[in-house]
Design a protein around this motif. Structure first.
Motif, PDB file in Angstrom:
ATOM      1  N   UNK A 119       0.826  -1.212   0.000  1.00  0.00           N
ATOM      2  CA  UNK A 119       0.000   0.000   0.000  1.00  0.00           C
ATOM      3  C   UNK A 119       0.864   1.268   0.000  1.00  0.00           C
ATOM      4  N   UNK A 120       1.479   1.524  -1.139  1.00  0.00           N
ATOM      5  CA  UNK A 120       2.306   2.717  -1.296  1.00  0.00           C
ATOM      6  C   UNK A 120       1.533   3.838  -1.989  1.00  0.00           C
ATOM      7  N   UNK A 121       0.421   3.520  -2.575  1.00  0.00           N
ATOM      8  CA  UNK A 121      -0.446   4.487  -3.245  1.00  0.00           C
ATOM      9  C   UNK A 121      -1.723   4.628  -2.426  1.00  0.00           C
ATOM     10  N   UNK A 122      -2.425   5.741  -2.570  1.00  0.00           N
ATOM     11  CA  UNK A 122      -3.685   5.903  -1.835  1.00  0.00           C
ATOM     12  C   UNK A 122      -4.682   4.793  -2.171  1.00  0.00           C
ATOM     13  N   UNK A 123      -5.508   4.456  -1.191  1.00  0.00           N
ATOM     14  CA  UNK A 123      -6.507   3.391  -1.342  1.00  0.00           C
ATOM     15  C   UNK A 123      -7.364   3.617  -2.588  1.00  0.00           C
ATOM     16  N   UNK A 124      -7.756   4.844  -2.802  1.00  0.00           N
ATOM     17  CA  UNK A 124      -8.630   5.161  -3.945  1.00  0.00           C
ATOM     18  C   UNK A 124      -7.996   4.727  -5.268  1.00  0.00           C
ATOM     19  N   UNK A 125      -6.692   4.968  -5.441  1.00  0.00           N
ATOM     20  CA  UNK A 125      -6.001   4.592  -6.679  1.00  0.00           C
ATOM     21  C   UNK A 125      -5.917   3.071  -6.833  1.00  0.00           C
ATOM     22  N   UNK A 126      -5.608   2.385  -5.765  1.00  0.00           N
ATOM     23  CA  UNK A 126      -5.497   0.922  -5.819  1.00  0.00           C
ATOM     24  C   UNK A 126      -6.862   0.307  -6.116  1.00  0.00           C
ATOM     25  N   UNK A 127      -7.897   0.791  -5.431  1.00  0.00           N
ATOM     26  CA  UNK A 127      -9.255   0.278  -5.654  1.00  0.00           C
ATOM     27  C   UNK A 127      -9.706   0.545  -7.088  1.00  0.00           C
ATOM     28  N   UNK A 128      -9.353   1.717  -7.620  1.00  0.00           N
ATOM     29  CA  UNK A 128      -9.717   2.048  -8.994  1.00  0.00           C
ATOM     30  C   UNK A 128      -9.053   1.074  -9.971  1.00  0.00           C
ATOM     31  N   UNK A 129      -7.785   0.753  -9.750  1.00  0.00           N
ATOM     32  CA  UNK A 129      -7.081  -0.201 -10.614  1.00  0.00           C
ATOM     33  C   UNK A 129      -7.722  -1.585 -10.534  1.00  0.00           C
ATOM     34  N   UNK A 130      -8.120  -1.990  -9.338  1.00  0.00           N
ATOM     35  CA  UNK A 130      -8.779  -3.293  -9.172  1.00  0.00           C
ATOM     36  C   UNK A 130     -10.106  -3.290  -9.930  1.00  0.00           C
ATOM     37  N   UNK A 131     -10.867  -2.213  -9.766  1.00  0.00           N
ATOM     38  CA  UNK A 131     -12.174  -2.116 -10.437  1.00  0.00           C
ATOM     39  C   UNK A 131     -12.014  -2.137 -11.965  1.00  0.00           C
ATOM     40  N   UNK A 132     -10.955  -1.499 -12.486  1.00  0.00           N
ATOM     41  CA  UNK A 132     -10.676  -1.484 -13.933  1.00  0.00           C
ATOM     42  C   UNK A 132     -10.068  -2.809 -14.402  1.00  0.00           C
ATOM     43  N   UNK A 133      -9.770  -3.699 -13.439  1.00  0.00           N
ATOM     44  CA  UNK A 133      -9.131  -4.988 -13.713  1.00  0.00           C
ATOM     45  C   UNK A 133      -7.757  -4.790 -14.350  1.00  0.00           C
ATOM     46  N   UNK A 134      -7.030  -3.795 -13.835  1.00  0.00           N
ATOM     47  CA  UNK A 134      -5.716  -3.440 -14.364  1.00  0.00           C
ATOM     48  C   UNK A 134      -4.620  -4.143 -13.554  1.00  0.00           C
ATOM     49  N   UNK A 135      -4.454  -5.430 -13.834  1.00  0.00           N
ATOM     50  CA  UNK A 135      -3.456  -6.227 -13.109  1.00  0.00           C
ATOM     51  C   UNK A 135      -2.050  -5.706 -13.367  1.00  0.00           C
ATOM     52  N   UNK A 136      -1.793  -5.180 -14.558  1.00  0.00           N
ATOM     53  CA  UNK A 136      -0.463  -4.650 -14.869  1.00  0.00           C
ATOM     54  C   UNK A 136      -0.123  -3.494 -13.925  1.00  0.00           C
ATOM     55  N   UNK A 137      -1.072  -2.590 -13.684  1.00  0.00           N
ATOM     56  CA  UNK A 137      -0.837  -1.469 -12.762  1.00  0.00           C
ATOM     57  C   UNK A 137      -0.567  -1.999 -11.360  1.00  0.00           C
ATOM     58  N   UNK A 138      -1.307  -3.004 -10.939  1.00  0.00           N
ATOM     59  CA  UNK A 138      -1.135  -3.566  -9.596  1.00  0.00           C
ATOM     60  C   UNK A 138       0.263  -4.148  -9.402  1.00  0.00           C
ATOM     61  N   UNK A 139       0.891  -4.630 -10.477  1.00  0.00           N
ATOM     62  CA  UNK A 139       2.239  -5.189 -10.343  1.00  0.00           C
ATOM     63  C   UNK A 139       3.276  -4.110 -10.046  1.00  0.00           C
ATOM     64  N   UNK A 140       2.907  -2.838 -10.154  1.00  0.00           N
ATOM     65  CA  UNK A 140       3.839  -1.761  -9.792  1.00  0.00           C
ATOM     66  C   UNK A 140       3.914  -1.584  -8.277  1.00  0.00           C
ATOM     67  N   UNK A 141       3.014  -2.213  -7.539  1.00  0.00           N
ATOM     68  CA  UNK A 141       3.034  -2.149  -6.079  1.00  0.00           C
ATOM     69  C   UNK A 141       4.088  -3.126  -5.551  1.00  0.00           C
ATOM     70  N   UNK A 142       4.878  -2.733  -4.548  1.00  0.00           N
ATOM     71  CA  UNK A 142       5.930  -3.615  -4.017  1.00  0.00           C
ATOM     72  C   UNK A 142       5.374  -4.965  -3.550  1.00  0.00           C
ATOM     73  N   UNK A 143       6.026  -6.040  -3.977  1.00  0.00           N
ATOM     74  CA  UNK A 143       5.660  -7.384  -3.538  1.00  0.00           C
ATOM     75  C   UNK A 143       4.490  -8.007  -4.276  1.00  0.00           C
ATOM     76  N   UNK A 144       3.936  -7.295  -5.265  1.00  0.00           N
ATOM     77  CA  UNK A 144       2.795  -7.821  -6.013  1.00  0.00           C
ATOM     78  C   UNK A 144       3.260  -8.214  -7.414  1.00  0.00           C
ATOM     79  N   UNK A 145       3.316  -9.519  -7.645  1.00  0.00           N
ATOM     80  CA  UNK A 145       3.685 -10.027  -8.963  1.00  0.00           C
ATOM     81  C   UNK A 145       2.445 -10.230  -9.815  1.00  0.00           C
ATOM     82  N   UNK A 146       2.656 -10.723 -11.029  1.00  0.00           N
ATOM     83  CA  UNK A 146       1.555 -10.883 -11.980  1.00  0.00           C
ATOM     84  C   UNK A 146       0.467 -11.830 -11.466  1.00  0.00           C
ATOM     85  N   UNK A 147       0.864 -12.966 -10.900  1.00  0.00           N
ATOM     86  CA  UNK A 147      -0.125 -13.940 -10.422  1.00  0.00           C
ATOM     87  C   UNK A 147      -0.936 -13.369  -9.258  1.00  0.00           C
ATOM     88  N   UNK A 148      -0.259 -12.688  -8.344  1.00  0.00           N
ATOM     89  CA  UNK A 148      -0.965 -12.090  -7.199  1.00  0.00           C
ATOM     90  C   UNK A 148      -1.889 -10.974  -7.676  1.00  0.00           C
TER      91      UNK A 148
END
Length: 176
Positions: A119-148
């Motif tokens: 959680x290095x980005x605000x909750x709103x940004x992370x939730x927005x990426x999840x809602x958009x199903x943007x797994x690639x963006x989520x991989x920019x978060x520390x410790x989050x790989x493609x499968x996760x």
């Protein structure tokens, strides 16, 4: 006013999961220190160590010496098989951020430590990426790989709408 931790009784489900029956759910004190992964709050004669994710740390770092309230969750850190388990507090500026964190931790293979580091980005940004199903963006978060990232999207995409619509915190670190 006296600053004191607020305790709340947890449910039967929490007891089965190894969570303490009584938890500190909110703590108010004077911000003494801001470290890489934690803050220190002076509450009366006691100083509490509260772990915080990076996005919270950035919001509170300019508030040294000021009163601060964090919404908290407790968890047990360590290896019970080795006999060393330490209770830890993790804190957020709003109940909504805490609720998102607890939801994020429900994803398979995402525990408290991994979620806190991610959680290095605000909750709103992370939730927005999840809602958009943007797994690639989520991989920019520390410790989050493609499968996760794919697992996060699959588990949470229908549960994060209210978090994607959360108000941005004010410039002083207070929730808007």
């Amino acid at each position: 006013t006296r600053s004191e931790p607020q305790a709340t009784r947890r449910t039967d489900q929490s007891r089965r999961q190894g969570v303490a029956e009584f938890m500190i759910t909110r703590i108010t004190g004077v911000l003494n220190r801001v470290l890489d992964e934690e803050v220190r709050l002076q509450v009366g004669p006691l100083e509490y160590q509260v772990l915080v994710p990076e996005f919270v740390r950035r919001q509170v770092q300019g508030r040294l010496g000021q009163e601060l309230t964090l919404h908290t969750s407790e968890y047990l850190d360590g290896n019970p098989m080795q006999g060393r388990v330490v209770p830890r507090l993790i804190g957020f500026l709003s109940e909504g951020e805490l609720e998102f964190f607890e939801l994020f931790c429900t994803v398979d293979k995402v525990g408290v430590r991994k979620a806190n580091k991610a959680l290095v980005r605000p909750v709103r940004e992370i939730a927005d990426a999840i809602q958009r199903q943007d797994a690639k963006w989520l991989t920019t978060l520390p410790g989050i790989g493609a499968a996760t990232a794919e697992q996060i999207v699959a588990t949470l995409r229908r549960k994060v709408t209210k978090f994607a619509l959360m108000a941005e915190p004010a410039a002083n670190g207070e929730p808007a």
